[in-house]
Design an enzyme around this catalytic site. Structure first.
Site, PDB file in Angstrom:
ATOM      1  CD1 TRP A 101      -2.030  -2.067   1.953  1.00 13.48           C
ATOM      2  CD2 TRP A 101      -3.138  -1.259   0.166  1.00 13.48           C
ATOM      3  NE1 TRP A 101      -2.929  -2.905   1.714  1.00 13.48           N
ATOM      4  CE2 TRP A 101      -3.620  -2.540   0.705  1.00 13.48           C
ATOM      5  CE3 TRP A 101      -3.270  -0.957  -1.346  1.00 13.48           C
ATOM      6  CZ2 TRP A 101      -4.446  -3.288  -0.387  1.00 13.48           C
ATOM      7  CZ3 TRP A 101      -4.169  -1.416  -1.821  1.00 13.48           C
ATOM      8  CH2 TRP A 101      -4.812  -2.500  -1.550  1.00 13.48           C
ATOM      9  CG  ASP A 171      -3.201   3.578   4.449  1.00 16.84           C
ATOM     10  OD1 ASP A 171      -4.082   3.718   5.160  1.00 16.84           O
ATOM     11  OD2 ASP A 171      -2.975   3.345   3.327  1.00 16.84           O
ATOM     12  CE  LYS A 195      -8.712  -3.212   4.108  1.00 17.09           C
ATOM     13  NZ  LYS A 195      -7.412  -2.446   3.553  1.00 17.09           N
TER      14      LYS A 195
HETATM   15  C1  LIG Z   1      -7.061  -2.178   2.384  1.00 15.39           C
HETATM   16  C2  LIG Z   1      -6.005  -1.220   2.214  1.00 15.39           C
HETATM   17  C3  LIG Z   1      -5.838   0.107   1.349  1.00 15.39           C
HETATM   18  C4  LIG Z   1      -6.698   0.116   0.175  1.00 15.39           C
HETATM   19  O1  LIG Z   1      -8.048   0.389   0.439  1.00 15.39           O
HETATM   20  P1  LIG Z   1      -9.026   0.676  -0.706  1.00 15.39           P
HETATM   21  O2  LIG Z   1     -10.121   1.321   0.206  1.00 15.39           O
HETATM   22  O3  LIG Z   1      -9.504  -0.925  -1.341  1.00 15.39           O
HETATM   23  O4  LIG Z   1      -8.674   1.447  -1.660  1.00 15.39           O
HETATM   24  C5  LIG Z   1      -4.968   0.982   1.428  1.00 15.39           C
HETATM   25  N1  LIG Z   1      -4.163   1.085   2.728  1.00 15.39           N
HETATM   26  C6  LIG Z   1      -4.236   0.036   3.646  1.00 15.39           C
HETATM   27  C7  LIG Z   1      -3.163   0.100   4.806  1.00 15.39           C
HETATM   28  C8  LIG Z   1      -5.052  -0.950   3.419  1.00 15.39           C
HETATM   29  O5  LIG Z   1      -5.293  -1.724   4.279  1.00 15.39           O
END
Ligand SMILES: *Cc1c(COP(=O)(O)O)cnc(C)c1O
Length: 360
Positions: A101, A171, A195
């Site tokens: 990511w 993030d 998540k």
């Molecule tokens: C799942 C995830 C993403 C991507 O998320 P989307 O909503 O599918 O774009 C980005 N960063 C992290 C840390 C993730 O776990």
């Protein structure tokens, strides 16, 4: 009701109480005679839902008044572009690459300016967090970017990087609300909610007000400007109404659980059950350097791909589902987010012990 123990990395398990409440309100939300799904986002009832959600989140995370809370769409991945478009005023940013990511965010940023990878843990398949105490931070960097909890590899920053005075953008998709954070250490914290908070389709961005500006990169679409969303209370257009409503319920559930200090204690206890077993097992082993382990995502392997597959199959049949590792790394991964009860982890470990006994 046949509920499984769902170890999915995301979309992931939600608190049963929240699901039950949403079910009870499905046809008639508080006497409105309609579902939240059917309601105008400009209605009084909905305004109250989004206002309460924001207030409860501010409360939980202790968000200072000079930070805006935005409810956005497009997934966390949309932020990979939105961040440089809005924050790269000097055209430079530093990225720490600790997994897929972070790497995607870094690659996307290269479209909009000079993105530098100032550290990486790619040399050991992202199984650790690099030392970030003295990085070659660029003089003119607009921000330093991290992915704080690496969902796929199961690592987490337990110390934030020394950004040498630059703004930190993080993030937190897979560790959102799993423990207390000091918001003032960040310029921006964001994450997709699927998540650890709610249904897919909502991204929450917490941004310091002075970083929300008009002079974004030319050609930045209106919908990708933080200012537009900030100026319109996340209602420039129709927001992901139902998703925000569920997030709001999860915030209330977290407050009832005792807030983020309490969640941290629960999450530590829960993760310890699994890590202690992995550290003592003859068959299974964790893949992450101990001091960098995540409380949320726990990858492990047997060292034999066929045996891994056999384990995943047997676990699924026993009601422990979504344990297969990410398609790019193989093995297993147990995601044990806030809503995973400790019994789920205890029962999984008991099952792993049985499997081990019959396979060694
Ligand atoms: C799942 C995830 C993403 C991507 O998320 P989307 O909503 O599918 O774009 C980005 N960063 C992290 C840390 C993730 O776990």
């Amino acid at each position: 009701m046949a509920r499984v123990f769902n170890f999915s990395a995301g979309p992931a398990v939600l608190p049963e109480e929240v699901l039950a409440e949403a079910a009870a309100e499905m046809f008639d939300y508080k006497g409105t005679g309609m579902s939240v799904m059917e309601m105008s986002h400009r209605s009084k009832a909905y305004q109250q839902i989004i206002d309460e959600a924001e207030a409860d989140l501010r409360d939980l995370m202790n968000i200072p008044d000079n930070y805006k809370v935005l409810f956005l769409q497009g997934g966390a991945s949309q932020q990979f572009a939105m961040i440089p478009m809005n924050l790269m005023v000097n055209g430079v940013a530093d990225y720490i690459v600790t997994g897929q990511w972070a790497k995607k965010a870094y690659q996307e940023a290269q479209k909009y300016g000079k993105a530098n990878a100032v550290a990486s843990s790619a040399d050991k398949t992202f199984s650790y967090i690099p030392d970030c105490s003295d990085l070659p931070i660029s003089e003119d960097a607009d921000y330093v970017y991290i992915c704080e909890n690496n969902t796929i590899y199961g690592t987490k920053y337990h110390t934030l990087p020394n950004t040498k005075g630059k703004i930190l953008v993080s993030d937190v998709s897979s560790c959102f609300l799993s423990e207390p954070v000091d918001v003032t250490k960040y310029g921006m914290i964001y994450g997709g909610v699927q998540k650890n908070i709610g249904p897919a389709g909502v991204v929450i961005a917490i941004i310091r007000e002075d970083l929300i500006r008009e002079d974004v990169l030319p050609c930045t679409p209106t919908m990708l400007q933080y200012k537009i969303h900030a100026d319109n209370g996340s209602m420039y257009n129709t927001p992901p109404c139902y998703g925000i409503y569920i997030c709001g319920k999860v915030f209330k559930w977290l407050k009832k659980m005792g807030g983020l200090e309490a969640m941290k204690a629960i999450n530590e206890k829960k993760a310890k059950v699994l890590y202690d077993f992995l550290d003592s097992s003859k068959l299974f082993k964790g893949t992450v350097r101990k001091e960098d382990r995540s409380l949320m995502n726990v990858p492990f392997v047997t060292g034999n791909e066929e045996l891994d597959a056999e384990f995943v199959k047997a676990a699924t049949a026993a009601g422990f589902v979504n344990l297969k590792g990410h398609r790019t790394v193989g093995g297993m991964r147990a995601s044990i987010y806030n809503a995973m009860p400790i019994e789920g982890v205890e029962k999984l470990v008991a099952f792993m012990k049985e499997f081990e006994a019959s396979h060694t």
